[in-house]
Design a protein around this motif. Structure first.
Motif, PDB file in Angstrom:
ATOM      1  N   GLN A 296       3.499   1.409 -11.913  1.00 12.50           N
ATOM      2  CA  GLN A 296       3.041   1.764 -13.243  1.00 12.50           C
ATOM      3  C   GLN A 296       2.865   0.486 -14.033  1.00 12.50           C
ATOM      4  OE1 GLN A 296       2.287   4.819 -13.842  1.00 12.50           O
ATOM      5  NE2 GLN A 296       3.034   5.465 -11.845  1.00 12.50           N
TER       6      GLN A 296
ATOM      7  N   SER B 159      -6.819   4.289  -7.170  1.00  8.61           N
ATOM      8  CA  SER B 159      -6.849   5.740  -7.060  1.00  8.61           C
ATOM      9  C   SER B 159      -5.550   6.344  -7.570  1.00  8.61           C
ATOM     10  CB  SER B 159      -7.077   6.128  -5.602  1.00  8.61           C
ATOM     11  OG  SER B 159      -7.013   7.498  -5.436  1.00  8.61           O
ATOM     12  N   ALA B 160      -4.447   5.627  -7.327  1.00  5.51           N
ATOM     13  CA  ALA B 160      -3.158   6.155  -7.760  1.00  5.51           C
ATOM     14  C   ALA B 160      -2.952   5.973  -9.252  1.00  5.51           C
ATOM     15  CB  ALA B 160      -2.038   5.458  -6.995  1.00  5.51           C
ATOM     16  N   ASN B 161      -3.491   4.916  -9.793  1.00  3.03           N
ATOM     17  CA  ASN B 161      -3.237   4.640 -11.196  1.00  3.03           C
ATOM     18  C   ASN B 161      -4.460   3.999 -11.831  1.00  3.03           C
ATOM     19  OD1 ASN B 161      -2.321   3.878 -13.681  1.00  3.03           O
ATOM     20  ND2 ASN B 161      -0.310   3.266 -12.918  1.00  3.03           N
TER      21      ASN B 161
ATOM     22  N   HIS C 166      -7.958  -1.823   1.344  1.00  2.00           N
ATOM     23  CA  HIS C 166      -7.169  -0.608   1.405  1.00  2.00           C
ATOM     24  C   HIS C 166      -6.191  -0.538   0.235  1.00  2.00           C
ATOM     25  CE1 HIS C 166      -6.205   2.781   3.886  1.00  2.00           C
ATOM     26  NE2 HIS C 166      -4.921   2.521   3.812  1.00  2.00           N
TER      27      HIS C 166
ATOM     28  N   GLU D 181      -8.012  -0.057  -3.161  1.00  2.00           N
ATOM     29  CA  GLU D 181      -8.529   1.297  -3.359  1.00  2.00           C
ATOM     30  C   GLU D 181      -7.402   2.268  -3.647  1.00  2.00           C
ATOM     31  OE1 GLU D 181     -11.006   2.406  -0.095  1.00  2.00           O
ATOM     32  OE2 GLU D 181     -12.642   1.116  -0.768  1.00  2.00           O
ATOM     33  N   ASN D 182      -6.315   2.142  -2.911  1.00  2.00           N
ATOM     34  CA  ASN D 182      -5.187   3.029  -3.177  1.00  2.00           C
ATOM     35  C   ASN D 182      -4.604   2.773  -4.550  1.00  2.00           C
ATOM     36  OD1 ASN D 182      -5.288   4.433  -0.807  1.00  2.00           O
ATOM     37  ND2 ASN D 182      -3.924   3.042   0.279  1.00  2.00           N
TER      38      ASN D 182
ATOM     39  N   SER E 192       0.822  -1.215   0.000  1.00  2.00           N
ATOM     40  CA  SER E 192       0.000   0.000   0.000  1.00  2.00           C
ATOM     41  C   SER E 192       0.845   1.250   0.000  1.00  2.00           C
ATOM     42  CB  SER E 192      -0.899   0.041   1.239  1.00  2.00           C
ATOM     43  OG  SER E 192      -1.706  -1.080   1.296  1.00  2.00           O
ATOM     44  N   ARG E 193       2.041   1.099   0.505  1.00  2.00           N
ATOM     45  CA  ARG E 193       2.870   2.287   0.590  1.00  2.00           C
ATOM     46  C   ARG E 193       3.642   2.550  -0.687  1.00  2.00           C
ATOM     47  NH1 ARG E 193       5.942   0.817   5.793  1.00  2.00           N
ATOM     48  NH2 ARG E 193       7.253   2.500   5.000  1.00  2.00           N
ATOM     49  N   PHE E 194       3.489   1.694  -1.663  1.00  2.00           N
ATOM     50  CA  PHE E 194       4.233   1.891  -2.893  1.00  2.00           C
ATOM     51  C   PHE E 194       3.329   2.070  -4.086  1.00  2.00           C
ATOM     52  CE2 PHE E 194       8.618   1.301  -1.765  1.00  2.00           C
ATOM     53  CZ  PHE E 194       8.556   0.654  -0.554  1.00  2.00           C
ATOM     54  N   VAL E 195       2.058   2.331  -3.831  1.00  2.00           N
ATOM     55  CA  VAL E 195       1.096   2.345  -4.946  1.00  2.00           C
ATOM     56  C   VAL E 195       1.421   3.382  -5.997  1.00  2.00           C
ATOM     57  CG1 VAL E 195      -0.891   1.311  -3.841  1.00  2.00           C
ATOM     58  CG2 VAL E 195      -0.437   3.721  -3.506  1.00  2.00           C
ATOM     59  N   SER E 196       1.951   4.496  -5.559  1.00  2.00           N
ATOM     60  CA  SER E 196       2.162   5.540  -6.562  1.00  2.00           C
ATOM     61  C   SER E 196       3.262   5.151  -7.540  1.00  2.00           C
ATOM     62  CB  SER E 196       2.527   6.850  -5.876  1.00  2.00           C
ATOM     63  OG  SER E 196       3.797   6.724  -5.271  1.00  2.00           O
ATOM     64  N   LYS E 197       4.097   4.205  -7.125  1.00  2.00           N
ATOM     65  CA  LYS E 197       5.178   3.816  -8.016  1.00  2.00           C
ATOM     66  C   LYS E 197       4.766   2.728  -8.990  1.00  2.00           C
ATOM     67  CE  LYS E 197       8.856   5.444  -5.192  1.00  2.00           C
ATOM     68  NZ  LYS E 197       8.203   5.524  -3.889  1.00  2.00           N
TER      69      LYS E 197
END
Lengths: 160, 690
Positions: B116, B151-153, B144, B147-148, B109-114
């Motif tokens: 791709q 939402s992030a990608n 969780h 959803e993240n 969950s803490r790496f969702v923004s990465k």
């Protein structure tokens, strides 16, 4: 800035033969399928279209293909945000790693944690929000980015 | 080579960083477990060789992920492969233990923004986890993460939705208790709802996914029913999907419907009888009438179904009574099925019967469920005064009817959904009748569709106990007027009845006959009560003026329309002294007719057309609303359905009472209906009426 623009496009349609005598219905059906999707040729997401004008008196039927071929011009309203422009969105999800937003209520945007100015914002697990901090790292009360906040951000890229 | 160089640098990194204390992210997880984990992971990788040497076993999930995401493009896939193997060791063919999985999920969950497109391998592994059967904490963390992730990608929305919808199917509905099942489905629904909430453009993707995952018609009734229920539940929190899901369901219902019919058609005669007797509680002896067409219910035998055998009723009811009981009782009823069919002579009929029973039962429960949905939707709409919503809902149902039900030959049961819907609301009933009338009299519609629409119209009018006399007469007026126009426009050149050319006309006349046979008491009673007619019986009502001209025309409809209907009509009209039809019904003797025909037609027409007259071709009698054999649906519509009553059996009074009790719509309805129907007649000009 809403990142909306209008374009006039000329499209070459290939309608199935069931639309003989009823070109507009065929064209409308095809144009409807373009709405709310990213169309690479238009470089944007069409939100609506209007002023469909058929450029020919008759449609062509070529060789052994049963389809009708005709040109028409259409005016599209596109959502086409450009990289580098600023845009406003409403936050709908925050995590320690990203902020998720909705632009115009329908388009999803996300800000990666790397892109958030770490000097100004710290993520607070308890409050599930990015809290604004001052120079000393102390949280400024009453200023946070959480679900429902309105945020202005700069576009860095798209995912299609 | 390149590989050596890379592994070198990774080891360096790890040497430089003080190996971080192995603080677990979740307080609960045991540090004792870790070495065993790593040992397992390493042993699993032992065969893979290179990778196990490269990735030190001491790394925490955080570290591994951080490394994976920060590594260059070319190597990232290797990192991800390693992580995937830790999550889901290939050699053991199952996942890592729950505690470490939990840790993985929270870390991810803490790496969702990465994440791709390059991390698709990892995302696939995450989606492949069997999260449904884990404990509440895991499910919360997983939710969780999902959803993240979306939402992030947003490019991951589609795979996530696919996974969620297909997990409706992966649950083994037969093995689990209903309570457990509902709990699992609840979890899936809550995650789905959460994601739809976050991503407004997601529902449009769902249509396709829901369609793809729908169980095949041959799958078990539990599979079908549970999926259907889940679909309806999705519609409740994603209303934009309502239209597409309903159209999909109607499609599926028609498919099963047709499957039953075509299978029936493919049976041998004796098998056919036994199946009808035992599956559809129909008296096989009545099938021997000469007019019998392929459908089990002909006009003469309509409604004379045998009394249901008790044990069969029980078994069917037990199967499909309520949600909670369905699973536990399905087993008992299936064994009951086998017991029943053991009584049969031989294995093959038994199997066929069980098959049919299953198919029929499947259709029955699904149809009844959808009817309940319509009823509750209508109630809710009425309570909230949302008339527009109700209107658009029914228009959508009509689209489904037009597209799927109407053109389907021998669709037997699905149309009762519309029957039930019309019985609930006068507006809907009017819309249905007007739609059918439009279709019937529109010259540009293919004649097959027109004939089908006319059949629906006549069957509906006859069977709808909620349709009051006024509306009935309005419809009759429309039909008669059209037929009269047709006769007047086309009679002069007619030399012999031509079923092919005038198919629509004959269907209309047959429709009038059929309606008359069913509801003559109201029709004649209406004319009796009108001021102009003093003598009581003896005249057709005003609405049917010109009918005599029609039956006496050169078209000779009484010779072409289905024999059973014509016989019944003749009997009633003779009894009432309205018409004497018997001489119109009998075909002229062959010699007479052939010589007459040859005199007229020889110079102009060829042999082919003469033969049409000589062969006794009659109109097919297809009545879509013939009695429904499916148990539960039949009970559902019983109140509004008019059974065929033989004259000798029922007293007049009883019949009247039944019709009144059904709650007819009243005079407002018939007025509105008449105005709508008037439009239809005015459109078709006398000349162009075909």
């Amino acid at each position: 800035n809403m990142s909306l623009k209008t374009v006039n496009v000329r499209i070459y349609f290939h309608l199935p033969p069931c639309f003989i005598g009823d070109f507009h219905r065929g064209i409308n059906e095809q144009l409807n399928s373009y709405l709310m999707r990213y169309i690479p040729e238009l470089k944007g997401v069409p939100l609506s279209y209007s002023d469909v004008k058929i450029q020919e008196k008759v449609a062509n039927v070529l060789y052994d293909s049963p389809n009708l071929h005709l040109h028409a011009t259409v005016k599209f309203t596109l959502f086409a945000p450009r990289e580098g422009t600023e845009i406003v969105g409403i936050v709908n999800k925050v995590s320690s790693d990203h902020i998720g937003l909705l632009v115009h209520g329908v388009f999803n945007a996300s800000i990666a944690a790397d892109q958030i100015r770490k000097k100004e914002f710290h993520f607070n697990h308890g409050a599930k929000a990015w809290r604004r901090v001052d120079e000393d790292g102390e949280a400024i009360p009453g200023q946070a980015i959480g679900a429902g906040s309105v945020v202005k951000f700069t576009i860095v890229g798209y995912v299609e | 080579m390149g590989m050596l160089r890379v592994s070198h640098s990774i080891e360096d990194d790890e040497a430089q960083l003080a190996s971080p204390p192995l603080t677990p992210l979740i307080v609960k997880s045991n540090t004792i477990k870790r070495p065993i984990d790593e040992a397992e992971a390493v042993s699993a990788d032992a065969d893979e060789g290179t990778l196990s040497k490269r990735f030190k076993s001491e790394s925490s999930p955080e570290q591994l992920l951080a490394d994976a995401f920060s590594s260059a493009e070319s190597e990232s896939s290797l990192h991800f492969e390693h992580i995937v193997r830790l999550i889901r060791p290939r050699t053991t063919k199952k996942e890592a233990d729950p505690a470490s999985l939990l840790r993985w999920i929270s870390t991810l969950s803490r790496f969702v923004s990465k994440m791709q497109a390059s991390a698709s391998l990892l995302v696939d592994a995450i989606l492949a986890l069997d999260w449904c059967s884990k404990d509440a904490e895991f499910i919360a963390e997983y939710r969780h993460l999902l959803e993240n992730l979306v939402s992030a990608n947003a490019s991951f929305v589609q795979p996530v939705l696919k996974m969620l919808v297909s997990s409706f199917r992966s649950v083994q509905v037969k093995d689990e208790s209903p309570a457990l099942l509902s709990a699992k489905f609840d979890h899936i629904h809550s995650i789905l709802a959460g994601i739809l909430h976050l991503i407004p453009s997601a529902p449009s993707l769902l249509t396709h996914i829901v369609t793809d995952n729908f169980p095949h018609k041959s799958e078990s009734v539990e599979d079908n029913m549970w999926y259907l229920k889940n679909c309806m539940r999705i519609v409740s929190y994603a209303p934009v999907l309502q239209n597409s899901v309903w159209l999909l369901v109607i499609d599926k219902l028609v498919q099963i419907d047709v499957e039953i019919q075509t299978s029936l058609d493919n049976l041998d005669e004796d098998e056919y009888d036994t199946v009808l007797q035992h599956c559809f509680d129909f008296d096989g002896a009545e099938l021997d009438s000469p007019d019998l067409l392929a459908s089990p219910n002909t006009f003469a035998s309509a409604g004379k179904a045998k009394e249901v055998e008790d044990d069969m009723e029980l078994s069917m009811d037990a199967l499909y009574e309520s949600d909670n009981e369905s699973d536990s009782e399905s087993e008992t009823s299936e064994s009951a099925d086998e017991e029943d069919s053991d009584d049969e002579d031989g294995g093959a009929p038994a199997l066929i019967i069980t098959d049919f029973r299953e198919m029929a039962g499947k259709l029955d429960s699904m149809l009844q469920f959808m009817m309940q949905q319509v009823v509750s939707l209508h109630q809710a709409g009425n309570a909230a005064q949302e008339h527009e919503m109700l209107e658009s809902f029914f228009s959508m149902l009509l689209v489904g009817f037009e597209r799927t039900v109407l053109p389907t030959h021998k669709c037997r049961y699905t149309q009762f959904l519309y029957f039930k819907a019309c019985s609930l609301s006068p507006k809907w009933c009017e819309a249905f009748l007007v739609f059918l009338a439009h279709k019937s009299f529109d010259a540009s519609t293919p004649s097959i569709i027109r004939v089908s629409a006319i059949a629906y119209l006549s069957s509906f009018i006859s069977r709808a106990a909620f349709l009051d006399t006024g509306s009935l007469l309005q419809c009759l007026r429309l039909l008669t007027a059209w037929a009269l126009q047709y006769v007047e426009a086309n009679e002069t050149h007619k030399t012999f009845p031509d079923l092919k050319k005038d198919h629509v006309f004959y269907s209309v006349v047959q429709a009038i006959l059929y309606i008359f046979c069913f509801r003559w008491q109201e029709i004649v009673g209406a004319s009796a009560s009108s001021v102009s007619n003093q003598g009581g019986y003896g005249q057709l009502p005003v609405e049917m003026t010109g009918f005599q001209r029609i039956v006496m025309s050169k078209f000779s409809p009484l010779q072409i329309c289905a024999k059973s209907i014509v016989t019944e009509f003749a009997r009633i009209t003779h009894k009432l002294d309205i018409l004497y039809c018997y001489n119109l019904m009998n075909k002229k003797s062959d010699k007479e007719s052939s010589s007459e025909a040859s005199k007229d037609t020889q110079p102009q027409q060829n042999q082919q057309q003469q033969s049409y007259f000589l062969t006794s071709e009659t109109l097919e009698a297809y009545f879509p609303f013939d009695p429904c054999n499916l148990q539960m649906t039949r009970k559902f519509i019983q109140d509004s359905y008019a059974e065929w009553k033989d004259e000798e059996e029922e007293a007049e009074k009883e019949r009247e009472n039944k019709l009144l009790a059904a709650g007819s719509f009243g005079s407002d309805f018939s007025d509105a209906l008449s105005t709508s129907l008037n439009h239809i007649l005015s459109f078709s000009s006398p000349r162009g009426v075909y």
